[in-house]
Design a protein around this motif. Structure first.
Motif, PDB file in Angstrom:
ATOM      1  N   ASP A 239       0.128   6.249  13.880  1.00 21.08           N
ATOM      2  CA  ASP A 239      -0.535   5.298  13.050  1.00 21.08           C
ATOM      3  C   ASP A 239      -1.021   5.814  11.667  1.00 21.08           C
ATOM      4  O   ASP A 239      -1.274   7.058  11.538  1.00 21.08           O
ATOM      5  CB  ASP A 239      -1.898   4.943  13.847  1.00 21.08           C
ATOM      6  CG  ASP A 239      -2.870   4.267  12.966  1.00 21.08           C
ATOM      7  OD1 ASP A 239      -2.575   3.005  13.103  1.00 21.08           O
ATOM      8  OD2 ASP A 239      -3.764   4.711  12.534  1.00 21.08           O
ATOM      9  N   GLU A 240      -0.923   4.987  10.744  1.00 19.31           N
ATOM     10  CA  GLU A 240      -0.885   5.384   9.353  1.00 19.31           C
ATOM     11  C   GLU A 240      -2.372   6.042   8.812  1.00 19.31           C
ATOM     12  O   GLU A 240      -2.457   7.108   8.443  1.00 19.31           O
ATOM     13  CB  GLU A 240      -0.717   3.932   8.307  1.00 19.31           C
ATOM     14  CG  GLU A 240      -0.873   4.575   6.645  1.00 19.31           C
ATOM     15  CD  GLU A 240      -0.588   3.307   6.118  1.00 19.31           C
ATOM     16  OE1 GLU A 240      -1.416   2.667   5.843  1.00 19.31           O
ATOM     17  OE2 GLU A 240       0.649   2.924   5.704  1.00 19.31           O
ATOM     18  N   ASP A 241      -3.541   5.392   9.477  1.00 17.84           N
ATOM     19  CA  ASP A 241      -4.761   5.771   9.049  1.00 17.84           C
ATOM     20  C   ASP A 241      -5.020   7.141   9.790  1.00 17.84           C
ATOM     21  O   ASP A 241      -5.616   8.286   9.054  1.00 17.84           O
ATOM     22  CB  ASP A 241      -5.920   4.992   9.718  1.00 17.84           C
ATOM     23  CG  ASP A 241      -5.970   3.442   8.779  1.00 17.84           C
ATOM     24  OD1 ASP A 241      -5.336   3.531   7.605  1.00 17.84           O
ATOM     25  OD2 ASP A 241      -6.465   2.623   9.388  1.00 17.84           O
ATOM     26  N   PRO A 269       5.056   5.680   9.129  1.00 19.80           N
ATOM     27  CA  PRO A 269       3.865   5.537   9.996  1.00 19.80           C
ATOM     28  C   PRO A 269       3.641   3.924  10.140  1.00 19.80           C
ATOM     29  O   PRO A 269       3.586   3.102   9.111  1.00 19.80           O
ATOM     30  CB  PRO A 269       2.894   6.126   9.517  1.00 19.80           C
ATOM     31  CG  PRO A 269       3.441   7.160   8.617  1.00 19.80           C
ATOM     32  CD  PRO A 269       4.393   6.434   8.159  1.00 19.80           C
ATOM     33  N   ASP A 270       2.960   3.512  11.213  1.00 24.61           N
ATOM     34  CA  ASP A 270       2.513   2.036  11.340  1.00 24.61           C
ATOM     35  C   ASP A 270       1.347   1.748  10.695  1.00 24.61           C
ATOM     36  O   ASP A 270       0.223   2.286  10.965  1.00 24.61           O
ATOM     37  CB  ASP A 270       2.402   1.605  12.925  1.00 24.61           C
ATOM     38  CG  ASP A 270       2.109   0.206  13.325  1.00 24.61           C
ATOM     39  OD1 ASP A 270       2.632  -0.474  12.180  1.00 24.61           O
ATOM     40  OD2 ASP A 270       1.683   0.074  14.491  1.00 24.61           O
ATOM     41  N   GLY A 271       1.594   1.104   9.673  1.00 27.34           N
ATOM     42  CA  GLY A 271       0.253   0.706   8.699  1.00 27.34           C
ATOM     43  C   GLY A 271       0.627  -0.259   7.665  1.00 27.34           C
ATOM     44  O   GLY A 271       1.648  -0.651   7.568  1.00 27.34           O
ATOM     45  N   ASP A 272      -0.444  -0.571   7.039  1.00 28.20           N
ATOM     46  CA  ASP A 272      -0.190  -1.654   5.791  1.00 28.20           C
ATOM     47  C   ASP A 272       0.492  -1.062   4.926  1.00 28.20           C
ATOM     48  O   ASP A 272       1.402  -2.024   4.072  1.00 28.20           O
ATOM     49  CB  ASP A 272      -1.564  -1.860   5.138  1.00 28.20           C
ATOM     50  CG  ASP A 272      -2.632  -2.682   6.322  1.00 28.20           C
ATOM     51  OD1 ASP A 272      -1.963  -3.239   7.177  1.00 28.20           O
ATOM     52  OD2 ASP A 272      -4.031  -2.430   6.110  1.00 28.20           O
ATOM     53  N   ARG A 273       0.810   0.417   4.442  1.00 29.43           N
ATOM     54  CA  ARG A 273       1.248   0.524   3.224  1.00 29.43           C
ATOM     55  C   ARG A 273       2.741   0.760   3.501  1.00 29.43           C
ATOM     56  O   ARG A 273       3.289   0.516   2.555  1.00 29.43           O
ATOM     57  CB  ARG A 273       0.659   1.922   2.889  1.00 29.43           C
ATOM     58  CG  ARG A 273      -0.600   2.057   2.326  1.00 29.43           C
ATOM     59  CD  ARG A 273      -1.202   3.377   1.813  1.00 29.43           C
ATOM     60  NE  ARG A 273      -0.535   4.044   0.669  1.00 29.43           N
ATOM     61  CZ  ARG A 273      -1.033   4.801   0.302  1.00 29.43           C
ATOM     62  NH1 ARG A 273      -1.863   5.843   0.854  1.00 29.43           N
ATOM     63  NH2 ARG A 273      -0.235   5.488  -0.884  1.00 29.43           N
ATOM     64  N   GLN A 274       3.273   0.897   4.757  1.00 29.96           N
ATOM     65  CA  GLN A 274       4.718   1.121   4.906  1.00 29.96           C
ATOM     66  C   GLN A 274       5.428   1.870   4.055  1.00 29.96           C
ATOM     67  O   GLN A 274       6.296   1.695   3.257  1.00 29.96           O
ATOM     68  CB  GLN A 274       5.344  -0.336   4.833  1.00 29.96           C
ATOM     69  CG  GLN A 274       4.898  -1.276   5.996  1.00 29.96           C
ATOM     70  CD  GLN A 274       5.299  -0.734   7.485  1.00 29.96           C
ATOM     71  OE1 GLN A 274       6.644  -0.620   7.502  1.00 29.96           O
ATOM     72  NE2 GLN A 274       4.342  -0.397   8.032  1.00 29.96           N
ATOM     73  N   GLN A 275       4.605   3.239   3.742  1.00 23.17           N
ATOM     74  CA  GLN A 275       5.442   4.341   2.855  1.00 23.17           C
ATOM     75  C   GLN A 275       5.701   5.587   3.885  1.00 23.17           C
ATOM     76  O   GLN A 275       5.083   5.598   4.886  1.00 23.17           O
ATOM     77  CB  GLN A 275       4.432   4.815   1.885  1.00 23.17           C
ATOM     78  CG  GLN A 275       4.125   3.519   0.755  1.00 23.17           C
ATOM     79  CD  GLN A 275       3.490   4.503  -0.301  1.00 23.17           C
ATOM     80  OE1 GLN A 275       2.196   4.689   0.043  1.00 23.17           O
ATOM     81  NE2 GLN A 275       3.712   4.092  -1.597  1.00 23.17           N
ATOM     82  N   SER A 276       6.644   6.362   3.518  1.00 21.49           N
ATOM     83  CA  SER A 276       7.201   7.189   4.415  1.00 21.49           C
ATOM     84  C   SER A 276       6.509   8.279   4.277  1.00 21.49           C
ATOM     85  O   SER A 276       5.438   8.661   3.532  1.00 21.49           O
ATOM     86  CB  SER A 276       8.580   7.898   3.800  1.00 21.49           C
ATOM     87  OG  SER A 276       8.637   8.530   2.830  1.00 21.49           O
ATOM     88  N   ALA A 310      13.893   2.310  -1.736  1.00 22.54           N
ATOM     89  CA  ALA A 310      12.489   2.929  -1.814  1.00 22.54           C
ATOM     90  C   ALA A 310      12.407   4.520  -1.960  1.00 22.54           C
ATOM     91  O   ALA A 310      11.801   4.836  -2.754  1.00 22.54           O
ATOM     92  CB  ALA A 310      11.703   2.744  -0.408  1.00 22.54           C
ATOM     93  N   GLN A 311      13.791   5.107  -1.510  1.00 18.50           N
ATOM     94  CA  GLN A 311      13.405   6.716  -1.559  1.00 18.50           C
ATOM     95  C   GLN A 311      14.157   6.795  -2.991  1.00 18.50           C
ATOM     96  O   GLN A 311      13.519   8.029  -3.802  1.00 18.50           O
ATOM     97  CB  GLN A 311      14.433   7.498  -0.597  1.00 18.50           C
ATOM     98  CG  GLN A 311      14.745   8.775  -0.746  1.00 18.50           C
ATOM     99  CD  GLN A 311      13.445   9.671  -0.542  1.00 18.50           C
ATOM    100  OE1 GLN A 311      12.212   9.131  -0.446  1.00 18.50           O
ATOM    101  NE2 GLN A 311      13.199  10.860  -0.720  1.00 18.50           N
ATOM    102  N   GLN A 312      15.053   6.330  -3.623  1.00 23.78           N
ATOM    103  CA  GLN A 312      15.708   6.496  -4.850  1.00 23.78           C
ATOM    104  C   GLN A 312      14.554   6.176  -6.007  1.00 23.78           C
ATOM    105  O   GLN A 312      14.309   6.756  -6.842  1.00 23.78           O
ATOM    106  CB  GLN A 312      16.868   5.554  -5.159  1.00 23.78           C
ATOM    107  CG  GLN A 312      17.381   5.744  -6.493  1.00 23.78           C
ATOM    108  CD  GLN A 312      17.958   7.341  -6.535  1.00 23.78           C
ATOM    109  OE1 GLN A 312      18.915   7.715  -5.693  1.00 23.78           O
ATOM    110  NE2 GLN A 312      17.455   7.974  -7.654  1.00 23.78           N
TER     111      GLN A 312
END
Length: 498
Positions: A239-241, A269-276, A310-312
């Motif tokens: 979970d992201e948080d 992670p599972d969350g709003d931001r959807q960042q690695s 996204a990674q680039q």
């Protein structure tokens, strides 16, 4: 702590069946290799036990119970078959229950259970909760078609080398854990009588994408061999948080964070931001660097690129955005180069040499960008003509030593003059932020002036500051002379030019 046996290997017998008749079973090979490597690391024959009998419907034997009762570390080889085996589940549950009964399942933040993943599995509620928190040792790799393969020499030389590297990492970790378990009573007694110099710093070795895991394992092994604690040492939340909160708590324990950037984006992670996790950890570590002085090393090998947009984008931003790099040494060389950078960052900084005594007792520390070193020469000459000593920041050298030198220079001066020339607005912001935190430290010399000097080249940001005309701002965009510097000279009581 005393134990009758060092290692117990728990496995499903189906997972030890060889792929062909002329080969050794995987578990037998693992046992034999670990036995050799661990013995070499301990400097004495390692005591490793596993049950090689086929049980069928036998009862859970007294022999197994006796072995578990006196075992220091339990190694479970997890596979789909392991999770379906009542016998295997009895072994690990029995060990954990006995260890929990005398509060020894986790000793010095290290679980006495080791999770070896021969194949990817989701244990769920089938195993004791402690297994879910462990990172584990992945003895498999996933091919381009997303099919997992055991690290088995039968698949070729590359898997064989990976198998040996992973077993070597496990052997080093087990050697360190077994040594600490054996020394624990004596260590506690010694600590009570003589606290000593204290433990080595803790390092946060950030989670990375799959293409950097081998390098991460190599760095983790080397740090562990040198006596450093490496975090995270448990599986981080999905979970992201929860993930952000956990990483934040771990970073608070660390003196250094290390980030290995590759072509993969990493898990999200599972969350709003959807960042690695790669992006999130770097962001959190940069914030801790600003707030608490966390040292950082970022490995971004020269020429690294990613097919994932996204990674680039992250790779591109990391090379240009000062906020993402904050507090870090950005290393572009090979693995040995980044190892050297990590060890250099972990060396305790040497005391900065005391600055020369000023002629008239007033010293100005001139903070500027490295690109401004030639541009500030006329300014330095002007200040010296007024009887003032001038110091410049250190720019080259070991990162920790450079940081300590600049800190000491700022603390030992009578006035700070921030030369806002070649640096951009982000550079100015970070410099002022660092100085603001530093000025909260105890000083032997009272600070008489803390000013910012606008200097060429002009920019829109500088024009805004010029229009605001704050009292701590000196406008030197057109020229820098005695009139421009009058607030500084007056604060220091500088003499008339000769």
């Amino acid at each position: 702590m005393k134990f009758a046996r060092q290692i117990f290997i728990s496995y499903a017998h189906l997972d030890n069946q060889p792929l062909s008749a002329d080969q050794m079973g995987w578990v037998s090979l693992f046992h034999s290799t670990l036995q050799t490597l661990l013995s070499q690391r301990l400097g004495a024959p390692a005591d490793i036990w596993r049950d090689d009998k086929l049980h069928g419907n036998d009862d859970f034997s007294d022999e197994i119970l006796d072995q578990l009762a006196g075992t220091a570390v339990f190694v479970s080889i997890l596979t789909p078959r392991y999770l379906k085996s009542d016998w295997c589940k009895k072994e690990i549950r029995s060990f954990c229950q006995r260890a929990e009964a005398d509060n020894s399942l986790v000793v010095d933040n290290k679980a006495r259970v080791i999770k070896v993943l021969k194949l990817p599995v989701e244990a769920g509620d089938a195993l004791p909760p402690v297994l879910g928190r462990l990172l584990g040792y992945d003895f498999y790799e996933i091919d381009d078609e997303h099919v997992p393969h055991e690290l088995d020499p039968a698949y070729g030389d590359k898997p064989r080398q990976a198998f040996l590297r992973k077993t070597n990492k496990l052997a080093w970790d087990l050697a360190a854990q077994l040594t600490e378990l054996q020394r624990r009573p004596q260590v506690a007694e010694n600590a009570a009588n003589d606290p000593g110099p204290g433990p080595r710093p803790t390092v946060y070795l950030a989670e990375c994408s799959r293409d950097r895991r081998e390098a991460r394992d190599a760095i983790a092994s080397e740090l562990a061999c040198c006596g450093f604690t490496v975090l995270p040492d448990e599986r981080l939340p999905d979970d992201e948080d929860d993930y952000l909160a956990t990483v934040g708590r771990l970073l608070e324990r660390c003196a250094l964070s290390v980030h290995l950037v590759g072509s993969g984006y990493g898990r999200v992670p599972d969350g709003d931001r959807q960042q690695s996790v790669v992006v999130l950890q770097n962001e959190l570590a940069a914030a801790h660097s600003r707030q608490h002085g966390l040292r950082r090393v970022i490995w971004l090998p020269a020429g690294v690129a990613s097919p994932q947009p996204a990674q680039q984008a992250f790779i591109d931003a990391l090379q240009t955005d000062a906020a993402l790099q904050f507090g870090a040494d950005l290393v572009s060389g090979d693995l040995e180069t980044v190892k050297s950078a990590v060890h250099a960052a972990l060396k305790p900084p040497e005391p900065a040499p005391p600055p020369p005594a000023p002629a008239d007792g007033a010293r100005v520390h001139l903070v500027c960008d490295a690109a401004d070193r030639k541009a500030v020469v006329p300014l330095i000459k002007l200040l010296r003509a007024r009887g003032l000593e001038v110091s410049l920041p250190a720019f080259v050298g070991d990162a920790a030593q450079v940081r300590e030198t600049n800190r000491q220079l700022a603390l030992d001066c009578d006035a700070i003059l921030l030369y806002y020339g070649a640096g951009d607005e982000a550079w100015k912001f970070h410099q002022q932020n660092d100085l603001r935190k530093l000025l909260g430290s105890a000083r032997e010399r009272p600070l008489k002036a803390n000013l910012t000097l606008l200097a060429a080249p002009p920019s829109d940001d500088k024009a805004v500051l010029q229009a605001l005309a704050d009292p701590d701002l000196l406008d030197g965009l057109e020229r820098i002379d005695d009139t421009t510097l009058s607030p500084l000279l007056a604060a220091l009581g500088a003499k008339e030019p000769t």
